[in-house]
Design a protein around this motif. Structure first.
Motif, PDB file in Angstrom:
ATOM      1  N   ASP A  87      26.023 -44.801   0.299  1.00 20.19           N
ATOM      2  CA  ASP A  87      26.667 -44.576   1.600  1.00 20.19           C
ATOM      3  C   ASP A  87      27.418 -43.144   1.224  1.00 20.19           C
ATOM      4  O   ASP A  87      27.579 -41.835   2.364  1.00 20.19           O
ATOM      5  N   CYS A  88      28.066 -43.000  -0.431  1.00 17.44           N
ATOM      6  CA  CYS A  88      29.096 -41.037  -0.458  1.00 17.44           C
ATOM      7  C   CYS A  88      27.631 -39.930  -0.009  1.00 17.44           C
ATOM      8  O   CYS A  88      28.096 -38.923   0.307  1.00 17.44           O
ATOM      9  N   PHE A  89      26.644 -40.630  -0.703  1.00 18.38           N
ATOM     10  CA  PHE A  89      25.684 -39.315  -0.321  1.00 18.38           C
ATOM     11  C   PHE A  89      24.942 -39.218   0.810  1.00 18.38           C
ATOM     12  O   PHE A  89      25.168 -37.584   0.727  1.00 18.38           O
ATOM     13  N   GLN A  90      24.980 -40.026   2.068  1.00 20.29           N
ATOM     14  CA  GLN A  90      25.044 -39.631   3.119  1.00 20.29           C
ATOM     15  C   GLN A  90      25.824 -38.718   4.036  1.00 20.29           C
ATOM     16  O   GLN A  90      25.739 -38.134   4.792  1.00 20.29           O
ATOM     17  N   ASP A  91      27.703 -39.054   3.428  1.00 22.92           N
ATOM     18  CA  ASP A  91      28.018 -37.919   3.510  1.00 22.92           C
ATOM     19  C   ASP A  91      29.055 -37.525   2.983  1.00 22.92           C
ATOM     20  O   ASP A  91      29.584 -37.007   2.892  1.00 22.92           O
ATOM     21  N   SER A  92      27.759 -36.821   2.268  1.00 23.14           N
ATOM     22  CA  SER A  92      27.636 -35.871   1.241  1.00 23.14           C
ATOM     23  C   SER A  92      27.194 -34.003   1.253  1.00 23.14           C
ATOM     24  O   SER A  92      26.248 -34.035   1.807  1.00 23.14           O
ATOM     25  N   VAL A  93      27.279 -33.181   0.671  1.00 21.62           N
ATOM     26  CA  VAL A  93      26.311 -32.072   0.476  1.00 21.62           C
ATOM     27  C   VAL A  93      25.297 -32.260   0.226  1.00 21.62           C
ATOM     28  O   VAL A  93      24.841 -31.512   0.586  1.00 21.62           O
ATOM     29  N   HIS A  94      25.316 -32.756  -1.178  1.00 19.18           N
ATOM     30  CA  HIS A  94      24.266 -33.486  -1.705  1.00 19.18           C
ATOM     31  C   HIS A  94      22.662 -33.294  -1.020  1.00 19.18           C
ATOM     32  O   HIS A  94      21.552 -33.310  -1.515  1.00 19.18           O
ATOM     33  N   LYS A  95      23.520 -33.277  -0.672  1.00 17.16           N
ATOM     34  CA  LYS A  95      22.280 -34.765   0.985  1.00 17.16           C
ATOM     35  C   LYS A  95      20.437 -33.692   1.118  1.00 17.16           C
ATOM     36  O   LYS A  95      19.457 -34.300   1.371  1.00 17.16           O
ATOM     37  N   ASN A  96      21.755 -32.388   1.467  1.00 16.40           N
ATOM     38  CA  ASN A  96      20.540 -30.977   1.739  1.00 16.40           C
ATOM     39  C   ASN A  96      20.012 -30.218   0.182  1.00 16.40           C
ATOM     40  O   ASN A  96      19.252 -29.589   0.457  1.00 16.40           O
ATOM     41  N   HIS A  97      20.624 -31.089  -1.160  1.00 17.08           N
ATOM     42  CA  HIS A  97      20.260 -29.902  -2.163  1.00 17.08           C
ATOM     43  C   HIS A  97      18.966 -30.233  -2.749  1.00 17.08           C
ATOM     44  O   HIS A  97      18.422 -31.983  -2.670  1.00 17.08           O
ATOM     45  N   ARG A  98      18.753 -30.538  -4.125  1.00 15.08           N
ATOM     46  CA  ARG A  98      17.704 -31.005  -5.048  1.00 15.08           C
ATOM     47  C   ARG A  98      17.962 -32.147  -5.409  1.00 15.08           C
ATOM     48  O   ARG A  98      19.064 -32.010  -6.562  1.00 15.08           O
ATOM     49  N   TYR A  99      17.193 -33.602  -4.493  1.00 12.89           N
ATOM     50  CA  TYR A  99      18.342 -35.334  -5.597  1.00 12.89           C
ATOM     51  C   TYR A  99      17.330 -35.379  -5.914  1.00 12.89           C
ATOM     52  O   TYR A  99      16.152 -35.751  -5.832  1.00 12.89           O
ATOM     53  N   LYS A 100      18.156 -36.893  -6.587  1.00 11.68           N
ATOM     54  CA  LYS A 100      16.853 -37.969  -7.464  1.00 11.68           C
ATOM     55  C   LYS A 100      17.768 -39.000  -6.964  1.00 11.68           C
ATOM     56  O   LYS A 100      18.724 -39.206  -7.462  1.00 11.68           O
ATOM     57  N   MET A 101      16.617 -40.071  -6.590  1.00 12.38           N
ATOM     58  CA  MET A 101      16.801 -41.579  -6.653  1.00 12.38           C
ATOM     59  C   MET A 101      16.446 -42.237  -7.775  1.00 12.38           C
ATOM     60  O   MET A 101      15.246 -41.505  -8.038  1.00 12.38           O
ATOM     61  N   HIS A 102      17.210 -43.464  -7.438  1.00 13.73           N
ATOM     62  CA  HIS A 102      16.767 -44.141  -8.466  1.00 13.73           C
ATOM     63  C   HIS A 102      17.296 -45.808  -8.218  1.00 13.73           C
ATOM     64  O   HIS A 102      18.755 -45.639  -8.051  1.00 13.73           O
ATOM     65  N   ALA A 103      17.198 -47.138  -9.113  1.00 14.27           N
ATOM     66  CA  ALA A 103      17.567 -48.026  -8.842  1.00 14.27           C
ATOM     67  C   ALA A 103      18.591 -48.159 -10.343  1.00 14.27           C
ATOM     68  O   ALA A 103      18.067 -48.058 -11.068  1.00 14.27           O
ATOM     69  N   SER A 104      19.400 -48.465  -9.609  1.00 17.18           N
ATOM     70  CA  SER A 104      20.053 -48.611 -11.279  1.00 17.18           C
ATOM     71  C   SER A 104      20.238 -49.712 -11.020  1.00 17.18           C
ATOM     72  O   SER A 104      19.414 -50.889 -11.403  1.00 17.18           O
ATOM     73  N   SER A 105      20.246 -49.690 -13.360  1.00 18.57           N
ATOM     74  CA  SER A 105      20.269 -50.724 -14.100  1.00 18.57           C
ATOM     75  C   SER A 105      21.228 -52.273 -13.527  1.00 18.57           C
ATOM     76  O   SER A 105      21.306 -52.762 -14.047  1.00 18.57           O
ATOM     77  N   GLY A 106      22.135 -51.491 -12.722  1.00 14.47           N
ATOM     78  CA  GLY A 106      23.627 -52.656 -13.007  1.00 14.47           C
ATOM     79  C   GLY A 106      24.270 -52.013 -13.467  1.00 14.47           C
ATOM     80  O   GLY A 106      23.962 -51.652 -14.216  1.00 14.47           O
ATOM     81  N   GLY A 107      25.858 -52.044 -13.189  1.00 16.08           N
ATOM     82  CA  GLY A 107      26.895 -51.832 -14.531  1.00 16.08           C
ATOM     83  C   GLY A 107      27.680 -50.549 -14.265  1.00 16.08           C
ATOM     84  O   GLY A 107      28.716 -50.434 -14.426  1.00 16.08           O
ATOM     85  N   GLY A 108      27.047 -49.615 -13.431  1.00 14.89           N
ATOM     86  CA  GLY A 108      27.613 -48.397 -13.114  1.00 14.89           C
ATOM     87  C   GLY A 108      29.100 -48.308 -12.125  1.00 14.89           C
ATOM     88  O   GLY A 108      28.592 -48.878 -11.722  1.00 14.89           O
TER      89      GLY A 108
END
Length: 1749
Positions: A123-144
């Motif tokens: 949700d935060c990513f979709q509403d941030s400026v970083h959506k138009n930057h070079r971003y990476k996505m991955h699955a969380s292992s949980g806990g962060g």
């Protein structure tokens, strides 16, 4: 009764009582005692009762009787009013703090994140400026948790729009937010409750309840509690529980699932004795399975109740502290305040220290509480970090002993603390966290130290070791952001930590030394993985320590000194002999002997390499000038061990250490591999370069020769003739020369030369792309990563390479730019042996294509920096010239055993390097200043004996054995001349170079001219041969003219084709498939080759059978009611398969790959496949032998039957006869004849299934069609002929194919006598044609001209098979089917259950009627069929009747008529309006104000798919050529309708049919419209299908993959309340989101448990499915419960690559071409084929349970 009492008490307790109770607590002298008293009374009455409450009842009681009074106490008023006041006076938090669950997608910005651990939630990513930057996505292992709002985590855009920094400005301190009284109450309440929670979460089995909570009467009620561990499997625990606590398997499974999920479960309630017996039983039973017993505890029911409430309080705390910053700060204050007893830690520390003993559910609550409180406030985060660091060593020890994953360990919180730059520096200053971490590692690894205090990992525990490795991550987190400002405290603490780290490295320096094995092979391979695992973990840490040191001069100096002194202290592999003098070329080297091949040597030298890195950094930053007494640092001596390591690698390459096994080969591989080389091999080369810059060049080379054990060899003292020894010397010489090339030429290190990191990366990329064009991911894997997992590739790739986009398969590739090839070095030191060979071959091939010479010249390197400038003197010293002369002398003297081509190539490369260096120095300065004189020495040394380097080069130039090096030698000789000219200044450099290249250019021109001449000669020779062959061919035709003219046409049944032009023209014009003007069926001789025996055979009816491979499958591709598949009725009742419903819910598709075999060959092949496949591992995953499946022998397509090939009957139509018959056989007459024949056949057969009253039938017929009643056999008068005869082979194959179609289509047992067998043959014929028409329409291709050969062959075979099916079935059955189907069109033949015209698919009906009507011509004992003329009329009248019924079907179901045009009303419009008015009147509806043009347009659009399908069908049935327009023009082009009407004998104005047949059709029209089911449909009571039908395609996918991830993140499993969404999966056919691979969504299918996707595919795709696993970014293809495969998703990153499992995490975008290919795969029914092929390629070792997906 007890439950009712509880509920009654809860009902009586009103909110006001909660306020009253809280007031009493406030006024009490001992508030804590009162609170605990209330908990003591109430908690055991709610939790862990003998008869457990439902979760809803328990929650309601907990809230009313416990939580509500507590909230009243907290707020001092009604909680709802208190919350409202808080909301009015506080702002939302700046920090997001969302805690990630396992599998949840998180995002990191490569441009703005401080380090890769800084992540955003969806949700935060979709509403941030970083959506138009070079971003990476991955699955969380949980806990962060989400870092949105953390200004230290982001360079730019720290907040999304929801957590804007403006919110932070509005936030004030707790004093302002909370009133003092409220804050005081909060502290007081939190102190009591948090201690209560802590006491019960850290509870041990032997603890006793405190006096405040001790119950008045202690019941003998206990629980036997089983805890989760990772040693026992699910099955082990289920087995143990069944044997120990007398529960059935279902109950045991429930217990086990909850134990795995929550961490523990009470498996028995009873007395203390019974629970102890259960405990012993569980422990003993589990010990039998695993050496370690299950953890079981016995807890009193009251303790269990308090523990349950303590957990509930954890989530309540989270809710309360979320109301206000003040509450959060009060909670943190209480959690972190020191204990009154100084020996005991604070509450939060108690929880942390007991973490490893807590079960999963408790850990989860504690961790989330820490996330939501202390980690959300910077001040308390620092205090918590100090507590965490204080207990760090103990926490890690507990984690090492624990068997749970790190994601649920308290140690996982280190990433939230140590990655904050300011916090990391504070922890270094205040706690020396570096020292703490390294000390922890050292203590945990102390057991692996040997007597020399070095690590030795023989027999280490891999699980424990992998847990220790995780600690290095924490050290990397601390060092990830180097400080901009150094304080004295920071300097001191960092250096202290650095010293401890050096102590750790000291334990690695020289560890696991190896000694060369002689004689026999090593018995046991030594352990080596652990050492290299440590090295890989330290790679980034070493680089970061160097980076930190380089940021401060003082630190740099002190670190260098410490590193040097530590290295001096190391005593690994010391010398055992005294120094000796060695002589060569009048130079004396005094050195201590050491033979790597005889003495021990280690590949692990981290301190030596760290020193090399620090030394280069000192030169780069200029700190070297501040070094005291630089001469006291004997760097030459310190290079000894790196030199030994390089020699070891060379000797392993020379196969001198073969008897030491694979372990040493693996070590050398990793030593030079991209994972380790930065801090191993590269640093060793740097250390040797440092030594070379300090030593006399002759002495340096003599030392190199000594260590390579080649000194005597090059001194002429070793004259062995042993071939193995000579081979070793040659290989060692090659490696020694390669080392010299690297020492002299590898200057791309900042500090050694004036290059940047970008230059270094560019050079790496160039050399990788010189091997071959590469994908982006391949490049990234081949480049070293920094601590942020960045390679720097994106910054340089555009400068050195061009991108080639991918097609519908494969991936995008980068190709090196031509202008960058000048930087190519064939002896690039990061090449492996295979890479070097590939690159050399590739570049030579490229140069040959460009007509250049094949010489791979050494590139011009950057100049050494001043401190390393002396290295160049190596290549012009006496020993170097001597080495090269010795090497070149060997081929010159033809001593073949003493040299190799690789050795000569390296020597030539070194000469080239020296000449390039000399030329560069001469061009950049005056000749007098240049001391580099290689060319002079090369000409003079040894010239008196004719053995100078220059003369030896000239001599070997012409050697045949060095043909491959001829171009390089030529270039070297030219370079000698160029350098000579520059030195003599005889002419300008440019002109000299031009002159010297002339001979080369002229020779190249000659070679070009010669090649051109040969090509011309070859061309003329070919033309001459072709002319001769043409003349011979003409001569043969002339001499055999009579033979060509008199050759008969074979295969015709009627008179031969006339040769007159007018007749041929007439036939070409008659492109009509039936009726009196039917076109001819041309004679086509079909000779095919069997793919198995390779023998040719002509396809003939009476010849041995030839068959086509085929696959029959159920299909929902055309369905109009997705998800609703009608059940097959076992008794055969119901309309299907006699009538296909118009929604085409499920059809039977038969496809073919188009490969032909003899039937006998196929039968032998199938038997062989059955015999061999049964023995293959998991063969059932590929083919289902029981259901007749096999793979096509040629293309490996999945097949399950064969279709016999039946040729068309060629004929010339008798138009005169047709004209005569046409005058008598009108439609009314044809209907009468047909009705009479059907009635007569029924009476003959005495079949009473159809109740046709004789009187009513006769009067009805007379009423409709006149007085003349036709005779029973009148139908035969219009033309008959003998039925076709087939060979036994064809007849047998007809049965085989029909049985398969029937079995698969109806999912029933095989039964060739079933009356539905012919129906299914006709249905599969119709459905397959409709599917092909659908594809052609979808792709807008011509109806006939664009079909693939396999589609044409398959379609013709299926139609002829379906047409011939009546010959293998009971004629009575076929006749009955015809009568039943005809009842839809002719009301006089209809029965009770005959469907209305809205309830059938008319194309299926058309196929069935056309293929079954010949059965009416059957007479007793005589096989007859209609003549060509009779068939032409039968087909025409059936088609016209069906077409009219379909037009009516379209009109009745249409509601959306197109807008009318402005033109004049045409005849077509008038007739359309008239028909529509008639229909409305018959159905009792009002006539709307609608133009006839609109009606005509709507009807033509509605019937066009039907007409196209009919054209395909009749073309395959009759073989009449269609009009040219249907071959060339796309289906949507103008004129298609007219061409179709012409071919199908329809008037262009289709409404004219109703006029032409008015008398016959008008009564039928009224009967059709009067059906009760039509009335229901028009009233909206039943669903109707609109025409043209909706064309199905795969769902639309978003262009940006993150939109899909967003959709998945908001998906909630409909069957589970737990917020776990591990595998959200999207059905690409219908768009349903499913919960895949989850126990919550298991369902029963055919009595077996199946997953959500399997169950969905059964209803959505008749067992076939195509799903997108969103978090894994891969397609899953499913064909049945047991078969499936993965397929690349249609999403590509910017580099044209797919990213399965989001491994790379780059932004992904939809590739329309690939998605179109997927759509075609589905529409063309190729999913089964794709699955079988993929499984055939992959050797499946462990079967995947696809049914659980």
């Amino acid at each position: 009764m007890l439950l009712k009492q509880h509920l009654n008490m809860a009902d009586r307790e009103k909110p006001s009582e909660g306020l009253q109770l809280s007031q009493e607590w406030l006024e009490a002298a001992d508030c804590r005692a009162e609170l605990l008293q209330h908990l003591k009374d109430q908690v055991p009455q709610i939790f862990c009762l003998k008869k457990e409450l439902s979760p809803l009842e328990e929650e309601e009681l907990t809230h009313r009787r416990l939580l509500h009074p507590l909230e009243c106490f907290l707020f001092g008023e009604d909680p709802q009013e208190g919350r409202q006041k808080l909301q009015q006076g506080s702002a939302s938090s700046q920090l997001c703090g969302r805690v990630f669950k396992e599998g949840e997608t998180v995002y990191s910005c490569r441009d703005c994140a401080i380090d890769p651990t800084c992540v955003l939630c969806m949700d935060c990513f979709q509403d941030s400026v970083h959506k138009n930057h070079r971003y990476k996505m991955h699955a969380s292992s949980g806990g962060g948790f989400c870092d949105c709002g953390d200004v230290e985590a982001w360079k730019v855009g720290p907040c999304c729009s929801k957590h804007d920094l403006g919110a932070a400005a509005a936030m004030v301190t707790d004093e302002a937010v909370l009133e003092p009284e409220l804050y005081e109450r909060a502290e007081k309440l939190f102190r009591v409750l948090l201690r209560y929670v802590t006491d019960f979460l850290v509870w041990e089995e032997n603890f006793e309840l405190s006096a405040e909570l001790q119950p008045r009467l202690k019941d003998n009620a206990y629980y036997c509690v089983l805890y989760n561990d990772e040693h026992h499997s699910y099955d082990h625990v289920i087995y143990t529980l069944q044997r120990s606590v007398n529960c059935d398997q279902a109950e045991a499974q429930t217990h086990t699932t909850l134990i795995d999920k929550e961490g523990r479960r009470a498996v028995k309630r009873g007395t203390l004795r019974s629970c102890q017996q259960a405990k012993e039983s569980i422990r003993s039973n589990s010990e039998h399975i695993s050496l370690q017993p299950l953890r079981v505890e016995i807890l009193h029911a009251t303790v269990m109740a308090h523990q349950s409430f303590a957990l509930r309080l954890g989530s309540w705390f989270q809710k309360i502290i979320g109301y206000s910053v003040g509450f959060r700060q009060a909670f943190c204050q209480v959690a972190l305040e020191p204990n009154a007893d100084r020996d005991r830690p604070c509450l939060i520390s108690r929880l942390m220290l007991h973490d490893a003993r807590m079960y999963k559910g408790a850990r989860k609550i504690v961790h989330e509480l820490i996330f939501g409180s202390m980690l959300m406030d910077s001040d308390f985060k620092r205090l918590f970090a100090i507590e965490f660091t204080k207990h760090y060593k103990q926490l890690q020890k507990d984690f090492i002993s624990d068997d749970h994953e790190r994601s649920i360990s308290i140690t996982a919180l280190s990433v939230q603390i140590f990655t904050v730059p300011t916090l990391a520096r504070q922890l270094i200053e205040e706690c020396n966290v570096i020292k703490v971490i390294v000390d922890t590692v050292l203590e945990l690894l102390r057991e692996h130290l040997d007597e020399t205090n070095r690590f030795f990992f023989l027999g280490y525990n891999s699980d424990k070791f992998s847990r220790i490795q995780v600690i290095f991550h924490d050290l990397r987190y601390i060092l990830i952001s180097k400080p901009c400002v150094w304080t004295e405290e920071l300097r001191g603490q960092f250096l202290e930590g650095f010293k401890i780290f050096l102590g750790f490295l000291k334990c690695m320096q020289g560890m696991e030394e190896v000694r060369r094995q002689l004689g026999q092979h090593i018995a046991v391979e030594p352990e080596w993985e652990a050492g290299f695992t440590l090295q890989i973990q330290l790679r980034h840490i070493l680089a970061m320590f160097q980076d930190w040191c380089s940021s401060d001069d003082e630190i740099m100096l002190q670190a260098f000194k410490e590193c040097h002194s530590t290295l001096i202290e190391c005593n690994n592999q010391p010398f055992h002999k005294e120094a000796t003098d060695f002589y060569m070329c009048k130079h004396i080297l005094r050195a201590r002997p050491y033979k790597v091949s005889q003495e021990p040597v280690s590949i692990h030298l981290p301190i030596s390499r760290l020193l090399a890195g620090l030394y280069v950094l000192m030169w780069k930053t200029g700190v070297i000038d501040r070094l005291d007494n630089p001469e006291c640092y004997d760097l030459i001596q310190l290079a000894e061990h790196p030199l030994r390591c390089v020699v070891l690698a060379a000797q392993v390459t020379a196969e001198m250490w073969r008897r030491n096994g694979l372990s040493l080969v693996s070590q050398v591989y990793y030593y030079q591999d991209v994972k380790c080389r930065d801090e191993m091999y590269d640093k060793d080369i740097i250390m040797l370069q440092i030594a070379a810059s300090k030593m006399d060049p002759n002495h340096f080379l003599m030392l190199i020769l000594l260590r390579f054990e080649l000194f005597d060899y090059f001194n002429g003292n070793s004259l062995s003739k042993d071939q193995d020894e000579l081979t070793q010397w040659n290989r060692l010489t090659e490696e020694m020369l390669f080392l010299l090339i690297a020492i002299f030429g590898e200057r791309y290190v900042p500090g050694i030369s004036h290059v940047t990191k970008e230059d270094v990366t560019m050079r790496e990329v160039i050399h990788l792309l010189c091997i071959e064009p590469m994908a982006h991911s391949t490049l990234v894997k081949s480049l070293p990563e920094n601590e942020n997992h960045e390679t720097g590739l994106e910054a340089v790739i555009a400068k050195v390479a061009t991108f080639r986009k991918p097609g519908v398969s494969g991936h995008g590739l980068y190709e090196v730019k031509k202008e960058r090839l000048m930087d190519f070095n064939p002896f690039f030191y990061h090449y492996s042996r295979s890479q070097r060979s590939k690159a050399e071959e590739s570049q030579k091939k490229r140069r040959a294509q460009e007509s250049n010479d094949k010489a791979l010249r050494p590139p011009v390197p950057p100049a050494f920096s001043q401190s390393f400038s002396r290295i160049v003197q190596i290549l012009c010293c006496d020993v170097f010239i001597h080495i090269l002369r010795c090497i070149l002398q060997r081929p010159a003297e033809d001593r073949s055993t003493h040299w190799t081509e690789a050795m000569i190539q390296r020597a030539l490369h070194l000469i080239g390097q020296a000449l390039v260096e000399e030329k560069t120095q001469l061009e950049s300065g005056s000749v007098e200043d240049v001391t580099f004189d290689f060319s002079l020495k090369a000409r003079t040394v040894g010239s008196e004996h004719g053995k100078s380097l220059f003369l030896l080069l000239s001599k070997i130039k012409s050697l045949p054995s060095l043909e491959a090096q001829k171009d390089l030698i030529k270039w070297l000789l030219q370079m000698f001349e160029i350098v000579k000219c520059i030195r003599e200044k005889s002419s300008p450099t440019v002109s000299v170079s031009m002159d010297t290249t002339k001979p080369e250019e002229s020779s190249q021109d000659k070679e070009k001219a010669e090649r051109k001449r040969k090509a011309e000669a070859a061309k003329l020779h070919r033309q001459k041969i072709m002319a001769q062959m043409s003349a011979m061919q003409k001569n043969f035709i002339e001499s055999n003219k009579m033979l060509y003219e008199n050759m008969p046409e074979t295969g015709t049944q009627e008179e031969p084709v006339t040769s007159s032009e007018s007749s041929a023209m007439e036939q070409r014009e008659l492109r009509i498939t039936f009726g009196p003007l039917r076109g001819p069926t041309p004679s086509e001789r079909e000779v095919l080759t069997c793919i198995l025996c390779q023998e040719e055979q002509e396809v003939l009816p009476l010849a041995p059978a030839m068959v086509l491979t085929a696959c029959v499958q159920r299909s929902t591709v055309l369905t109009q009611c997705r998800g609703r598949i009608p059940a097959n009725r076992a008794d055969g009742t119901g309309t299907y398969p006699l009538f296909m419903p118009p929604d085409l819910a499920v059809g039977t598709h038969t496809g073919s790959c188009g490969h032909v075999m003899h039937a006998t060959c196929w039968q032998k092949y199938f038997e062989a496949v059955q015999n061999t496949t049964r023995n293959r591992l998991h063969a059932e995953l590929i083919v289902d032998l029981e259901n007749g499946e096999y793979l096509c022998p040629l293309c490996k397509s999945l097949c399950n039957t064969v279709i016999p090939l039946i040729p068309l009957e060629p004929l010339i139509f008798n138009y005169e006869n047709a004209e005569i018959i046409g005058q008598h056989l009108t439609l009314p007459r044809w209907i009468q004849v047909l009705a009479a024949r059907i009635k007569g056949l029924k009476s003959v057969m005495q079949d009473n299934d159809v109740q046709m009253d004789g009187g009513s039938g006769s009067s009805g017929t007379t009423c409709l069609f006149g007085d003349g009643q036709p005779d029973f056999r009148s139908i035969l008068a219009y033309g008959i002929q003998e039925s076709r005869k087939f060979s036994d082979g064809i007849a047998e194959m007809l049965v085989v194919c029909a049985t398969t179609v029937h079995r698969v289509g109806l999912k029933t047992a095989p039964n060739e006598l079933c009356p539905r067998v012919p129906l299914m043959a006709w249905n599969t014929c119709a459905f397959t044609i409709q599917a092909i028409e659908n594809i052609l329409q979808e792709e807008d291709k011509p109806l006939f001209g664009s079909l693939q050969n396999r589609q044409i062959a398959g379609l013709k075979a299926i139609v002829q098979f379906a047409a011939s099916q009546r010959l293998k079935s009971s004629q009575g059955v076929i006749q009955r089917h015809f009568a039943d189907m005809m009842g839809v069109l002719l009301p006089v033949l209809s029965r009770k259950n005959t469907p209305s015209i809205l309830d059938v698919d008319f194309f299926h009906l058309l196929v069935g009627l056309v293929l079954s009507i010949p059965s009416l011509y059957q007479e007793e004992g005589i096989d007859l069929q209609p003549s060509a003329v009779s068939s032409a009329f039968n087909n025409m009248y059936i088609f016209h009747l069906v077409t009219m019924a379909h037009i009516l079907q379209v009109l009745l179901t249409s509601t959306d008529f197109p807008a009318a045009g402005d033109g004049e009303e045409t005849e077509e419009a008038r007739l359309a309006a008239e028909l529509y008015t008639t229909v409305l009147l018959h159905t009792g509806r009002l006539v709307p104000d609608l133009s006839g043009g609109s009606v005509a347009q709507r009807v033509k659009a509605g019937i066009e798919p039907f007409l196209r399908s009919a054209a395909l069908f009749f073309n395959c049935l009759t073989g009449v050529h269609p009009p040219e327009e249907l071959f060339s023009a796309p289906v949507s082009s103008p004129g298609q309708m007219e061409a179709l009407c012409s071919y199908l004998a329809l008037p262009f104005n289709v409404f004219q049919l109703f006029q032409d047949y008015r008398d016959a059709v008008s009564p039928m029209l009224q009967r059709w419209c009067g059906s009760p089911s039509i009335t229901k449909a028009l009233q909206g009571k039943t669903q109707t299908i609109r025409y043209p039908r909706r064309r199905n395609r795969l769902i639309d996918l978003p262009e940006d993959y993150s939109a899909l991830l967003n959709k998945a993140s908001h998906f909630q499993c409909p069957k589970s309340t737990v917020d776990e969404r591990k595998h959200p999966t999207l059905c690409l056919v219908c768009g349903a989101m499913l919960c895949s691979q989850s126990s919550c969504c298991l369902s029963q299918l055919d009595g077996e448990d199946v997953g959500a996707c399997t169950a969905h595919a059964a209803t959505c795709g008749a067992g076939v499915g195509m799903f997108l696993r969103i978090r894994e970014c891969e397609i899953v293809l499913m064909a049945s419960k047991t078969r499936g495969s993965t397929y690349p998703a249609p999403y590509l990153d910017d580099y044209g690559e797919t990213d399965p499992h989001l491994g790379r995490g780059n932004p992904l975008h939809l590739c329309p071409e690939r998605y179109k290919k997927l759509n075609q795969l589905w529409q063309q029914h190729c999913i089964l084929e794709e699955i079988a092929r993929s499984l055939e390629v992959v050797n499946v070792m462990f079967a995947f349970e696809w049914q659980l997906v």
